[in-house]
Design a protein around this motif. Structure first.
Motif, PDB file in Angstrom:
ATOM      1  N   GLU A 264      45.279  39.050  36.340  1.00 14.34           N
ATOM      2  CA  GLU A 264      45.433  40.007  37.432  1.00 14.34           C
ATOM      3  C   GLU A 264      46.678  40.872  37.230  1.00 14.34           C
ATOM      4  O   GLU A 264      46.675  42.073  37.519  1.00 14.34           O
ATOM      5  CB  GLU A 264      45.531  39.251  38.762  1.00 14.34           C
ATOM      6  CG  GLU A 264      44.248  38.531  39.145  1.00 14.34           C
ATOM      7  CD  GLU A 264      44.402  37.746  40.438  1.00 14.34           C
ATOM      8  OE1 GLU A 264      45.525  37.751  40.994  1.00 14.34           O
ATOM      9  OE2 GLU A 264      43.411  37.126  40.880  1.00 14.34           O
ATOM     10  N   TYR A 268      47.212  44.848  37.139  1.00 13.98           N
ATOM     11  CA  TYR A 268      48.178  45.579  37.960  1.00 13.98           C
ATOM     12  C   TYR A 268      49.103  46.425  37.092  1.00 13.98           C
ATOM     13  O   TYR A 268      49.491  47.541  37.464  1.00 13.98           O
ATOM     14  CB  TYR A 268      49.007  44.602  38.790  1.00 13.98           C
ATOM     15  CG  TYR A 268      48.219  43.869  39.852  1.00 13.98           C
ATOM     16  CD1 TYR A 268      47.101  44.451  40.436  1.00 13.98           C
ATOM     17  CD2 TYR A 268      48.594  42.594  40.272  1.00 13.98           C
ATOM     18  CE1 TYR A 268      46.368  43.783  41.399  1.00 13.98           C
ATOM     19  CE2 TYR A 268      47.875  41.912  41.232  1.00 13.98           C
ATOM     20  CZ  TYR A 268      46.757  42.507  41.801  1.00 13.98           C
ATOM     21  OH  TYR A 268      46.042  41.857  42.756  1.00 13.98           O
ATOM     22  N   GLU A 271      47.415  49.560  36.205  1.00 10.52           N
ATOM     23  CA  GLU A 271      47.436  50.491  37.327  1.00 10.52           C
ATOM     24  C   GLU A 271      48.830  51.080  37.526  1.00 10.52           C
ATOM     25  O   GLU A 271      48.981  52.268  37.843  1.00 10.52           O
ATOM     26  CB  GLU A 271      46.981  49.771  38.601  1.00 10.52           C
ATOM     27  CG  GLU A 271      45.528  49.319  38.558  1.00 10.52           C
ATOM     28  CD  GLU A 271      45.150  48.510  39.790  1.00 10.52           C
ATOM     29  OE1 GLU A 271      46.053  48.283  40.633  1.00 10.52           O
ATOM     30  OE2 GLU A 271      43.971  48.121  39.911  1.00 10.52           O
TER      31      GLU A 271
END
Length: 746
Positions: A264, A268, A271
Motif C-alpha cells: 500500500e 501511496y 501517488e
C-alpha cells in the motif's frame, strides 16, 4: 578466512578457559576444606540418599527454559537440605557431586574443564553460603531452634547468597566467552532464576521442620514435595512455550500485514510522486504567494526585507547609493473597518495599495506588513528632500475620497521616513524600526503628517522602553510613595485637606516626576495598579490623621482618578472595599477627574458618578478650562467641586483677561452650587484676589509644596497648634464691612 575465524574463537576461548580453571582450583580447595573438616558422625545413609537424589534430578529431571540456552532442576532443594541437616561440609561435597552430574548433562562437548567448572562453581557457592550462614546465624543444623523471625531471615539470606554467588560465578565466565558486559550476561541469563533458589530454600526448611516436629523421615517427605514442585514448574514452562508459540504466530501475521502495508505504501508513494510533479509545476505560484500579500498583491514583509538588504549592500559598496524607507499607518482605519465592515475595509486596503503604487517609481518597492501598515523602499534617492516629496505626494493622493461600493471613505496616513546612507545600517530590521519610530512620532504630533527619523527619536524610544520596564519593576518592588499637598480654605486661612500625589523613588534616578511616568503608566495600563494602591494608601493615612485629633476629622482627601480606572467594571466595588477596609468616611474622599476623561467616557461615567454620589463620595472636575469646558456636562454629572487650572491662576494679578476668566468660572460654579478650588497659587497677591472672588479653596507653593507623610503630619500639628504663620493677610469680607470696599492689607 576460516582460519582467521577459528583464530579469533581460540583467542576468546583462552581467557574463558583460564577463568574456568581458576574456579576449578577454587572449587577443589572448597571440597578439600569440606572433606578435611567433615565430622564422621555427619556421614550417614541419609546423606548418601540426598546425594543420589540430587544427582538423578540434575541428570534426568532438568526443565529446558524457552528462549534461553539453559535448564532448571530442583537439585538446589537437596543441597539446602544437606546444609540444614548435615552442615556446611556435607553440603559442599553434595554440591560438588550435583555439579558434576549437571555438567555431564549440560555440556554438549563433554569437555572436562566444563564439567569440572560446573561442579566447582556449585561447591564454591555452597562453601560461601555455609560460611555466611555460620557467621551470621551460627551452625545451620541448629537454625530451627531459633525464633521464627530468625529462621525466616536466615532462610532468605541462605537462598540469596547461594543465588548471587553461583549465578555471578557462572555469568563472569559467560561474559568472558561471549564478549558481553557482565551485567548484560547476568541480567539476560540468570536474573529470572532467583525464584528457584528461594523456593528450594523454603522447601528445604519446611522439610527439616516437618522432620523435627512430626517425626517423619525427612527424605520421605522431600520426595513427593519435590516431585510436586517439579511438575508444577514444568507445567508453568509448558505454558510459557505455548505462549511463545502464539507470539511467533502473531509475529508472522504482523509480518504479513507489514508486507501488505509495504504494498500500500508503494502505491501511496506513486501517488505522492504524481502530486509532487504537480506541485513542482506550480512552484513559481507558491513562491509568489510566499513573498506577496494575498489581499493587495504587494510585497510582504519578508520580500521587502530582502530588497532592503540589497539596498543596504549597495549603499555599503557605493557611497552615492542612498535609499529611504517610508513607514505608513492609515489613521482611523479601525473606525472605518468597524463601521462599514471588514469587506469594505479590505477594499479600502486594496485601493490604498494601488494609490501608493501610483506615487512611486518602478524601481521602488511597496509592501504591506499587515493590518493597515504599509512600507515603501525608495531606491537610489539623492537626498531626504526627495523622500519628503514622495510623502507629500502620498498624502495628496490619499486626500481624495475613496468610493467603495455605495460608501465614501476618507483616510489619511501618518508617515515615518528613515534615510539609509553608507554603512549606517547593517540589518533591514534596523532601518524599518527607525521608520516605524518616526511614524509613531508623526501620530503623536497630530496624525496625517510625516516625520523624518533622527537619533534623538531612537534615544527617546529606548528611554521610554527602559522607563516602562523600570515602571513594572517599581510596582513589584514597591518603589512608589505618596506626597500630600495641603488645600487651604481661602476664606478662613485654615487647612481644609490634602491632595494625594504619586511619586516614584527610582533606585538610580531618584525622585521621578509624575509628568514623566504617569503618561507611560496610562498607556501601558499600569495606572490601574498604581491608582488602586494610591487610593488605598491615601485613605489609610487620612483615616490615621482623623484618629489623631477630633479637629482633623474635617480634613478631606483628594485623589486623582484616571480614564483607565474609570472604565473598570469593578471600580466602584474597589472604592467601597477600600473605604470599608481603611475605615475612612466616604464624605472625606474627593475623586478628581479631568474634563477629557469625563467626555471620553461619558456614558459609563454617568452611572458610576451617580453611584459614587449615593455612597457619599464627592466628585471634583479637575483642570477646568483646559479641555472641552462643556457647560452641558456640568449639568449632566453630579460634581461637587470645580478646580481651576494653574494656567489661569498663575497670571492673575498680571493679566486682566485671565482674572476675568477666573471670575467667570467662579461665578459659574457658584450658580451651579459647586465649590471652587484654585490650583497653582504661588503668590500672596493671587490668594487675596481669589478670596475676593469668593473662591473657596486654594493650593500651591504659597501654602506648601507636596509633603511626604512625616512632613504632612508635622504640618497638621503646626496648623492645629497655631504655630504656623498665616499664609496671607485676611482682609474683612464684604459682609464684615456692610458692603463698604476696604483695601486689602498686605
Amino acid at each position: 578466512m576460516t582460519k582467521h575465524v577459528r583464530h579469533n574463537r581460540s583467542r576468546k576461548a583462552e581467557p574463558a578457559d583460564l577463568y574456568r580453571w581458576l574456579i576449578v582450583c577454587a572449587g577443589a580447595l572448597a571440597v578439600f576444606d569440606a572433606a578435611w573438616h567433615l565430622q564422621p558422625g555427619r556421614f550417614d545413609p541419609g546423606l548418601l540418599v540426598l546425594a543420589a537424589l540430587a544427582a538423578l534430578t540434575s541428570l534426568y529431571l532438568a526443565i529446558p527454559v524457552p528462549r534461553f540456552d539453559t535448564n532448571i532442576t530442583v537439585s538446589d532443594t537437596f543441597i539446602f537440605l544437606a546444609l540444614l541437616l548435615y552442615g556446611k561440609e556435607s553440603a559442599v561435597l553434595l554440591g560438588a557431586v550435583e555439579g558434576i552430574f549437571a555438567g555431564l548433562r549440560a555440556s554438549k562437548s563433554k569437555r572436562p574443564v566444563t564439567i569440572l567448572f560446573n561442579a566447582a562453581a556449585v561447591a564454591c557457592s555452597v562453601w560461601m553460603t555455609g560460611h555466611a550462614m555460620r557467621a551470621a546465624f551460627g551452625e545451620p543444623v541448629d537454625l530451627l531452634n531459633r525464633s521464627w523471625s530468625v529462621v525466616v531471615t536466615a532462610v532468605s539470606a541462605m537462598a540469596l547468597v547461594q543465588y548471587a554467588t553461583h549465578t555471578w560465578l557462572v555469568a563472569i565466565g559467560l561474559a568472558i566467552k561471549t564478549g558481553q558486559s557482565l551485567w548484560q550476561a547476568w541480567r539476560r541469563n540468570y536474573l529470572w532464576s532467583s525464584i528457584t533458589y528461594f523456593v528450594g530454600a523454603a522447601t528445604a526448611s519446611a522439610i527439616v521442620w516437618l522432620n523435627a516436629t512430626v517425626g517423619l523421615y525427612a527424605l520421605a517427605v522431600a520426595l513427593p514435595t519435590i516431585v510436586i514442585l517439579y511438575f508444577t514448574y514444568a507445567n508453568y514452562l509448558e505454558d510459557i512455550r505455548a505462549t511463545a508459540a502464539q507470539a511467533e504466530l502473531a509475529e508472522r501475521r504482523r509480518a504479513e500485514q507489514a508486507e501488505q502495508h509495504v504494498r500500500e505504501l508503494n502505491r501511496y508513494i506513486a501517488e505522492l510522486e504524481q502530486t509532487t510533479r504537480a506541485l513542482e509545476e506550480s512552484r513559481e505560484h507558491f513562491r509568489y504567494v510566499a513573498f506577496h500579500d494575498v489581499l493587495t498583491g504587494l510585497a510582504n514583509r519578508a520580500l521587502f526585507a530582502e530588497h532592503v538588504r540589497l539596498a543596504i549592500e549597495r549603499a555599503r559598496r557605493h557611497a552615492d547609493q542612498t535609499f529611504a524607507i517610508l513607514f505608513l499607518d492609515l489613521d482611523r482605519f479601525k473606525y472605518i473597518n468597524d463601521c462599514l465592515g471588514h469587506a469594505i475595509g479590505d477594499k479600502l486596503l486594496i485601493a490604498t495599495a494601488r494609490r501608493l503604487e501610483s506615487c512611486v517609481r518602478q524601481v521602488d518597492t511597496v509592501a504591506r506588513f499587515g493590518g493597515d501598515e504599509f512600507a515603501i523602499l525608495l531606491d537610489r534617492v539623492t537626498d531626504a528632500n526627495e523622500a519628503v516629496r514622495v510623502a507629500e505626494r502620498i498624502q495628496e493622493a490619499l486626500s481624495v475620497p475613496f468610493q467603495l461600493d455605495r460608501h465614501e471613505a476618507f483616510v489619511t496616513a501618518s508617515i515615518g521616513i528613515a534615510f539609509g546612507r553608507n554603512g549606517e545600517y547593517i540589518e533591514p530590521d534596523e532601518i524599518i524600526r527607525d521608520a516605524d519610530i518616526a511614524m509613531y512620532r508623526a501620530k503623536e504630533g497630530g496624525r496625517a503628517r510625516y516625520e523624518l527619523f533622527d537619533k534623538e527619536m531612537h534615544s527617546r524610544a529606548v528611554s521610554r522602553l527602559r522607563l516602562e520596564n523600570d515602571l513594572r519593576r517599581a510596582l513589584a518592588k514597591r518603589e512608589f510613595c505618596l506626597h500630600y499637598q495641603p488645600i487651604i480654605n481661602l476664606q478662613t486661612g485654615r487647612l481644609a485637606g490634602f491632595e494625594a500625589l504619586a511619586r516614584w523613588q527610582h533606585p538610580e534616578r531618584g525622585l521621578v516626576s509624575p509628568v514623566e511616568f504617569i503618561p507611560v503608566a496610562e498607556e501601558t495600563g499600569l495606572i490601574i495598579h498604581i491608582g488602586r494602591w494610591m487610593m488605598q494608601e491615601a485613605c489609610r493615612q487620612m483615616d490615621a490623621w482623623h484618629r489623631q485629633s477630633p479637629v482633623n476629622r474635617q480634613l478631606t482627601l483628594s485623589v486623582n482618578l484616571s480614564g483607565k480606572q474609570l472604565t473598570q467594571a469593578d471600580l466602584l466595588d474597589q472604592i467601597e472595599a477600600i473605604l470599608n477596609e481603611t475605615g475612612l468616611s466616604a464624605r472625606a474622599l474627593r475623586l478628581e477627574i479631568t474634563e477629557t476623561v469625563v467626555m471620553e467616557n461619558a456614558d459609563s461615567a454617568a452611572a458610576a458618578f451617580e453611584r459614587l454620589r449615593k455612597m457619599g463620595v464627592r466628585l471634583s472636575i479637575d483642570d477646568f478650562g483646559t479641555g472641552y469646558s462643556s457647560l452641558g456636562y456640568l449639568h449632566r454629572f453630579p460634581f461637587d467641586t470645580l478646580k481651576i487650572d494653574r494656567s489661569f491662576v498663575g497670571s492673575i494679578g498680571r493679566s486682566d483677561e485671565n482674572l476675568e476668566i477666573v471670575h467667570t468660572i467662579t461665578k459659574l460654579a457658584h450658580n451651579l452650587g459647586m465649590e471652587v478650588v484654585a490650583e497653582g497659587v504661588e503668590r500672596e497677591e493671587q490668594a487675596i484676589l481669589l478670596r475676593s472672588l469668593s473662591c473657596h479653596y486654594g493650593q500651591g507653593f504659597l501654602f506648601s509644596k507636596p509633603l511626604d507623610c512625616a512632613q504632612a503630619t508635622q504640618f497638621i500639628e503646626l496648623v492645629s497648634s497655631g504655630e504656623q504663620k498665616p499664609f496671607f493677610s485676611l482682609p474683612p469680607t464684604a459682609e464684615e464691612t456692610n458692603g463698604v470696599d476696604i483695601p486689602f492689607i498686605m
